[in-house]
Design a protein around this motif. Structure first.
Motif, short mmCIF file in Angstrom:
data_model
loop_
_atom_site.label_atom_id
_atom_site.label_comp_id
_atom_site.label_asym_id
_atom_site.label_seq_id
_atom_site.Cartn_x
_atom_site.Cartn_y
_atom_site.Cartn_z
N ARG A 38 4.67 -27.91 -24.41
CA ARG A 38 5.07 -27.62 -23.04
C ARG A 38 6.53 -27.21 -23.05
N VAL A 39 6.83 -26.11 -22.36
CA VAL A 39 8.20 -25.62 -22.29
C VAL A 39 8.57 -25.44 -20.83
N GLU A 40 9.66 -26.08 -20.45
CA GLU A 40 10.17 -25.92 -19.10
C GLU A 40 11.06 -24.68 -19.07
N PRO A 41 10.84 -23.78 -18.11
CA PRO A 41 11.70 -22.61 -18.01
C PRO A 41 13.15 -23.04 -17.79
N ALA A 42 14.07 -22.30 -18.39
CA ALA A 42 15.50 -22.59 -18.22
C ALA A 42 16.23 -21.27 -18.05
N GLY A 43 17.10 -21.21 -17.07
CA GLY A 43 17.91 -20.02 -16.89
C GLY A 43 17.11 -18.78 -16.51
N GLY A 44 15.92 -18.98 -15.95
CA GLY A 44 15.12 -17.84 -15.52
C GLY A 44 14.36 -17.15 -16.64
N THR A 45 14.38 -17.69 -17.85
CA THR A 45 13.65 -17.08 -18.96
C THR A 45 12.15 -17.22 -18.74
N PRO A 46 11.42 -16.11 -18.77
CA PRO A 46 9.97 -16.21 -18.61
C PRO A 46 9.32 -16.90 -19.81
N VAL A 47 8.26 -17.63 -19.52
CA VAL A 47 7.49 -18.33 -20.55
C VAL A 47 6.05 -17.87 -20.45
N GLU A 48 5.50 -17.41 -21.58
CA GLU A 48 4.07 -17.08 -21.60
C GLU A 48 3.40 -17.92 -22.68
N VAL A 49 2.13 -18.22 -22.45
CA VAL A 49 1.37 -19.06 -23.37
C VAL A 49 0.27 -18.22 -24.01
N TRP A 50 0.20 -18.27 -25.33
CA TRP A 50 -0.86 -17.60 -26.07
C TRP A 50 -1.89 -18.64 -26.47
N ASP A 51 -3.10 -18.47 -26.00
CA ASP A 51 -4.22 -19.34 -26.36
C ASP A 51 -4.74 -18.88 -27.72
N VAL A 52 -4.05 -19.29 -28.76
CA VAL A 52 -4.32 -18.82 -30.12
C VAL A 52 -5.64 -19.40 -30.63
N ASP A 53 -6.38 -18.57 -31.34
CA ASP A 53 -7.64 -18.98 -31.94
C ASP A 53 -7.44 -20.24 -32.78
N GLU A 54 -8.34 -21.19 -32.62
CA GLU A 54 -8.30 -22.40 -33.44
C GLU A 54 -9.66 -22.57 -34.12
N PRO A 55 -9.81 -21.94 -35.30
CA PRO A 55 -11.09 -21.95 -36.01
C PRO A 55 -11.59 -23.35 -36.38
N SER A 56 -10.70 -24.33 -36.48
CA SER A 56 -11.14 -25.67 -36.83
C SER A 56 -12.09 -26.24 -35.77
N ARG A 57 -11.98 -25.75 -34.55
CA ARG A 57 -12.90 -26.19 -33.49
C ARG A 57 -14.31 -25.68 -33.74
N ARG A 58 -14.42 -24.68 -34.64
CA ARG A 58 -15.74 -24.14 -35.02
C ARG A 58 -16.13 -24.58 -36.42
N GLY A 59 -15.39 -25.55 -36.97
CA GLY A 59 -15.71 -26.07 -38.30
C GLY A 59 -15.15 -25.26 -39.44
N ILE A 60 -14.26 -24.31 -39.16
CA ILE A 60 -13.68 -23.48 -40.21
C ILE A 60 -12.34 -24.09 -40.61
N GLU A 61 -12.19 -24.39 -41.89
CA GLU A 61 -10.98 -25.06 -42.37
C GLU A 61 -10.35 -24.30 -43.52
N GLY A 62 -9.22 -24.82 -44.01
CA GLY A 62 -8.58 -24.30 -45.21
C GLY A 62 -8.01 -22.91 -45.05
N ALA A 63 -8.03 -22.17 -46.17
CA ALA A 63 -7.43 -20.84 -46.20
C ALA A 63 -8.13 -19.89 -45.24
N GLU A 64 -9.45 -20.03 -45.10
CA GLU A 64 -10.18 -19.15 -44.17
C GLU A 64 -9.69 -19.37 -42.74
N ARG A 65 -9.51 -20.63 -42.36
CA ARG A 65 -8.99 -20.96 -41.02
C ARG A 65 -7.64 -20.31 -40.81
N MET A 66 -6.76 -20.48 -41.79
CA MET A 66 -5.40 -19.99 -41.62
C MET A 66 -5.36 -18.47 -41.55
N ARG A 67 -6.22 -17.79 -42.28
CA ARG A 67 -6.25 -16.32 -42.19
C ARG A 67 -6.68 -15.88 -40.80
#
Length: 142
Positions: free
Chosen positions: A87-116
């Motif tokens: 969580r990031v609180e905006p400071a000085g009017g700087t815009p904040v955007e959130v990227w809902d990045v893929d999380e393969p571990s939620r699909r059972g994908i781990e290790g190097a394949e997950r990280m790629r």
């Protein structure tokens, strides 16, 4: 004309935000000022994150986790939060955007394949952001 600055943030600043920063530095070179930080930084980078970027010629091995501060937020033109945990609180009017990045571990994908998969998702988003930031630089010089 000043170059745009972006701050990438995640919780530990050992994986996703460091990957995003490394990918942006690689893609944009000196055209974009890049920083990364964590809301509760760890003590080291995620070795799989480092390895996955090394596979594509991006070296982040020398980076270290950094604590997020209001000053870092204030001095950035844009803050990008990777994932839904930090969580990031905006400071000085700087815009904040959130990227809902893929999380393969939620699909059972781990290790190097997950990280790629994570790397490739972040790389796509970074390239889109690089193009947007280049457009801002062009607009501000008019």
């Amino acid at each position: 004309m000043t170059r745009p600055s972006v701050l990438f943030v995640c919780v530990k600043n050992g994986g996703k935000s460091q990957m995003a920063a490394g990918l942006m530095r690689h893609a944009a070179g000196p055209a974009v000022e890049v920083r990364s930080a964590g809301t509760r930084p760890g003590t080291a980078l995620n070795a799989q994150s480092v390895a996955s970027l090394a596979e594509i010629g991006v070296d982040i091995a020398g980076e270290r986790p950094t604590l997020l501060t209001d000053e870092l937020v204030r001095t950035a033109d844009l803050v990008v939060v990777l994932g839904d945990e930090a969580r990031v609180e905006p400071a000085g009017g700087t815009p904040v955007e959130v990227w809902d990045v893929d999380e393969p571990s939620r699909r059972g994908i781990e290790g190097a394949e997950r990280m790629r998969l994570v790397r490739d998702d972040i790389a796509r988003r970074v390239e889109e952001l690089r193009v947007r930031l280049a457009g801002l630089g062009t607009d501000s010089s008019r």
